[in-house]
Design a protein around this motif. Structure first.
Motif, short mmCIF file in Angstrom:
data_model
loop_
_atom_site.label_atom_id
_atom_site.label_comp_id
_atom_site.label_asym_id
_atom_site.label_seq_id
_atom_site.Cartn_x
_atom_site.Cartn_y
_atom_site.Cartn_z
N PRO A 1 0.84 -1.21 0.00
CA PRO A 1 0.00 0.00 0.00
C PRO A 1 0.87 1.26 0.00
O PRO A 1 1.93 1.29 0.62
CB PRO A 1 -0.79 -0.13 1.31
N ASN A 2 0.41 2.26 -0.73
CA ASN A 2 1.10 3.55 -0.84
C ASN A 2 2.40 3.49 -1.61
O ASN A 2 3.22 4.41 -1.54
CB ASN A 2 1.35 4.17 0.54
N ALA A 3 2.59 2.42 -2.40
CA ALA A 3 3.75 2.39 -3.29
C ALA A 3 3.53 3.31 -4.49
O ALA A 3 4.47 3.64 -5.20
CB ALA A 3 4.03 0.96 -3.77
N GLY A 4 2.27 3.71 -4.70
CA GLY A 4 1.95 4.61 -5.81
C GLY A 4 1.25 3.92 -6.96
O GLY A 4 1.24 4.43 -8.09
N LYS A 5 0.61 2.77 -6.71
CA LYS A 5 -0.05 2.01 -7.77
C LYS A 5 -1.18 2.82 -8.42
O LYS A 5 -1.30 2.87 -9.64
CB LYS A 5 -0.58 0.68 -7.23
N SER A 6 -2.03 3.42 -7.59
CA SER A 6 -3.16 4.17 -8.13
C SER A 6 -2.69 5.40 -8.90
O SER A 6 -3.24 5.75 -9.96
CB SER A 6 -4.10 4.60 -7.00
N THR A 7 -1.66 6.07 -8.38
CA THR A 7 -1.12 7.24 -9.08
C THR A 7 -0.54 6.83 -10.42
O THR A 7 -0.73 7.52 -11.44
CB THR A 7 -0.03 7.92 -8.24
N ASP B 1 8.16 1.45 -3.34
CA ASP B 1 8.30 2.82 -2.82
C ASP B 1 9.77 3.04 -2.46
O ASP B 1 10.28 2.50 -1.48
CB ASP B 1 7.41 2.97 -1.58
N ALA B 2 10.46 3.84 -3.29
CA ALA B 2 11.89 4.07 -3.09
C ALA B 2 12.17 5.16 -2.07
O ALA B 2 13.32 5.34 -1.65
CB ALA B 2 12.55 4.42 -4.42
N SER B 3 11.15 5.90 -1.65
CA SER B 3 11.37 7.09 -0.82
C SER B 3 11.79 6.75 0.61
O SER B 3 12.48 7.53 1.26
CB SER B 3 10.10 7.94 -0.79
N GLY B 4 11.33 5.61 1.11
CA GLY B 4 11.59 5.28 2.51
C GLY B 4 10.73 6.05 3.48
O GLY B 4 10.86 5.89 4.70
N MET B 5 9.84 6.89 2.98
CA MET B 5 9.01 7.73 3.85
C MET B 5 7.98 6.92 4.62
O MET B 5 7.42 7.38 5.61
CB MET B 5 8.32 8.81 3.02
N SER B 6 7.71 5.70 4.17
CA SER B 6 6.75 4.84 4.86
C SER B 6 7.35 4.21 6.11
O SER B 6 6.64 3.60 6.90
CB SER B 6 6.27 3.73 3.91
N GLY B 7 8.68 4.33 6.24
CA GLY B 7 9.36 3.69 7.35
C GLY B 7 9.78 2.27 7.05
O GLY B 7 10.38 1.60 7.90
N ARG B 8 9.48 1.80 5.83
CA ARG B 8 9.86 0.45 5.43
C ARG B 8 11.10 0.51 4.54
O ARG B 8 11.37 1.53 3.90
CB ARG B 8 8.73 -0.25 4.67
N ASP B 9 11.81 -0.61 4.47
CA ASP B 9 12.98 -0.71 3.61
C ASP B 9 12.55 -1.20 2.23
O ASP B 9 11.88 -2.23 2.12
CB ASP B 9 13.99 -1.70 4.22
N PRO B 10 12.90 -0.48 1.14
CA PRO B 10 12.47 -0.88 -0.21
C PRO B 10 12.87 -2.30 -0.58
O PRO B 10 12.08 -3.04 -1.18
CB PRO B 10 13.14 0.15 -1.11
N LEU B 11 14.08 -2.70 -0.23
CA LEU B 11 14.53 -4.06 -0.55
C LEU B 11 13.71 -5.11 0.21
O LEU B 11 13.35 -6.15 -0.35
CB LEU B 11 16.02 -4.21 -0.21
N GLN B 12 13.41 -4.82 1.47
CA GLN B 12 12.61 -5.75 2.25
C GLN B 12 11.19 -5.84 1.71
O GLN B 12 10.58 -6.92 1.68
CB GLN B 12 12.59 -5.32 3.72
#
Length: 343
Positions: free
Chosen positions: A166-172, A244-255
């Protein structure tokens, strides 16, 4: 939730109308004889697909759908009226299963199908007149229709499925590359219904893309929106794995990338014995890093190098918000789809 992708209902075709027992009664007409007409045919239960609907929600209104019965025959050899067919409109990709889970009909690539035949009308007593029995006093009842309890299951049909947290930007992204107008907001599970969009790839070709919501860690066990939407990626040829490459979600993109692939593998393991199932984890994946407008060039390069070590190729870096590299994404998707069609 407006999106409904499973419905259990009972379907029935119409009974044939009964034949009529009648004798001709007219002045100046001796020994008129039998003149009972035949009954009319019962209505068929017809399934028809439509591209203009993408859920089964309308079928939730009733538990039983039945075609009308044929009309009764009448005197003077008048045949009863044939009943109209009942046409059930469903989205493309709807599967009809019996209560044992066996597929009755898969409406993928099928526009219309007669699922249940209506009963034939009964013969009136005029039909049974013979030289031996010139005044038959019986007629046939109409043939009974068919009835079945079914489970409808919808699987979206698309060339490309966009998967990711969620919030990776799929809808956008789907709003950027197609005319689809999904709801977009900054909180988990913004998308409660898969959105379909048609993407133009050149002057004469196009492909259908769907954003698949609800994928989170544990989705194969029903966490989040879970299995309800995981099965919709079964009908797609290629995955855009949006990260989501931004990291703003608090998650690691690779993970995130590894977690989503784990969910696909576990979903395969849970469904490998199902009829017609084709594994998700072996589908071609086009890895795309989104929201690069939030990264410095050094941060982006470091992330690209990390993904290249895992996947063997560098992912495409885009920004669905600013439009960076969107054209390159569409061209590459069109190329990969054309390559699959040629194979």
């Amino acid at each position: 939730m407006k999106f409904i992708d499973e419905v259990r209902i009972t379907l029935a075709s119409g009974h044939g109308g009964p034949g009529c027992v009648s004798f001709r009664r007219e002045s100046m007409q001796a020994r008129g004889g039998p003149d009972g007409g035949d009954g009319g045919k019962g209505g068929d239960l017809v399934i028809r697909t439509s591209r203009h609907i993408n859920s089964l929600v309308d079928l939730r209104q009733n538990k039983r759908y039945a075609a009308r019965n044929g009309g009764m025959g009448s005197g003077r050899q008048r045949t009863g009226q044939d009943a109209e067919d009942l046409v059930l409109i469903v989205p493309e990709g709807t599967i009809f299963r019996n209560m044992d889970g066996e597929i009755i009909i898969d409406m993928t690539g099928i526009n219309e199908h007669v699922l249940l035949k209506g009963g034939r009308g009964g013969k009136g007593n005029e039909f049974f007149k013979t030289s031996v029995n010139q005044a038959p006093e019986h007629a046939q009842p109409g043939e009974e229709g068919q009835e079945i309890e079914v489970k409808l299951e919808l699987k979206l049909i698309a060339d490309v499925g966009i998967i990711g947290f969620p919030n990776a930007g799929k809808s956008t992204l789907i709003s950027r590359i197609s005319a689809a107008k999904p709801k977009i907001a900054d909180y988990p599970f913004t998308t409660l219904t898969p959105n379909l969009g048609v993407v133009k790839a050149g002057d004469y070709s196009s492909f259908v893309v769907a954003d698949i919501p609800g994928l989170v860690k544990g989705a194969h066990e029903g966490v989040g929106l879970g299995i309800q939407f995981l099965k919709h990626v079964e009908r797609t040829r290629i995955f855009i794995h949006l990260v989501d490459a931004s990291g703003m979600s608090g998650r690691d993109p690779l993970q995130d990338f590894e977690d989503i692939n784990y969910e696909l593998k576990m979903y395969d393991e849970n469904n490998k014995d199902k009829e017609g199932f084709f594994p998700l984890s072996t589908r071609p994946q086009f890895v795309v890093l989104n929201k690069i407008d939030t990264l410095s060039s050094d941060q982006l390069q470091k992330l690209l190098n990390s993904f290249k070590k895992i996947t063997g190729t560098a992912p495409l870096a885009i920004s669905a918000v600013t439009g960076t590299n969107i054209n390159e994404l569409v061209v590459e998707l069109g190329r990969q789809i054309l390559k699959q069609e040629e194979e």
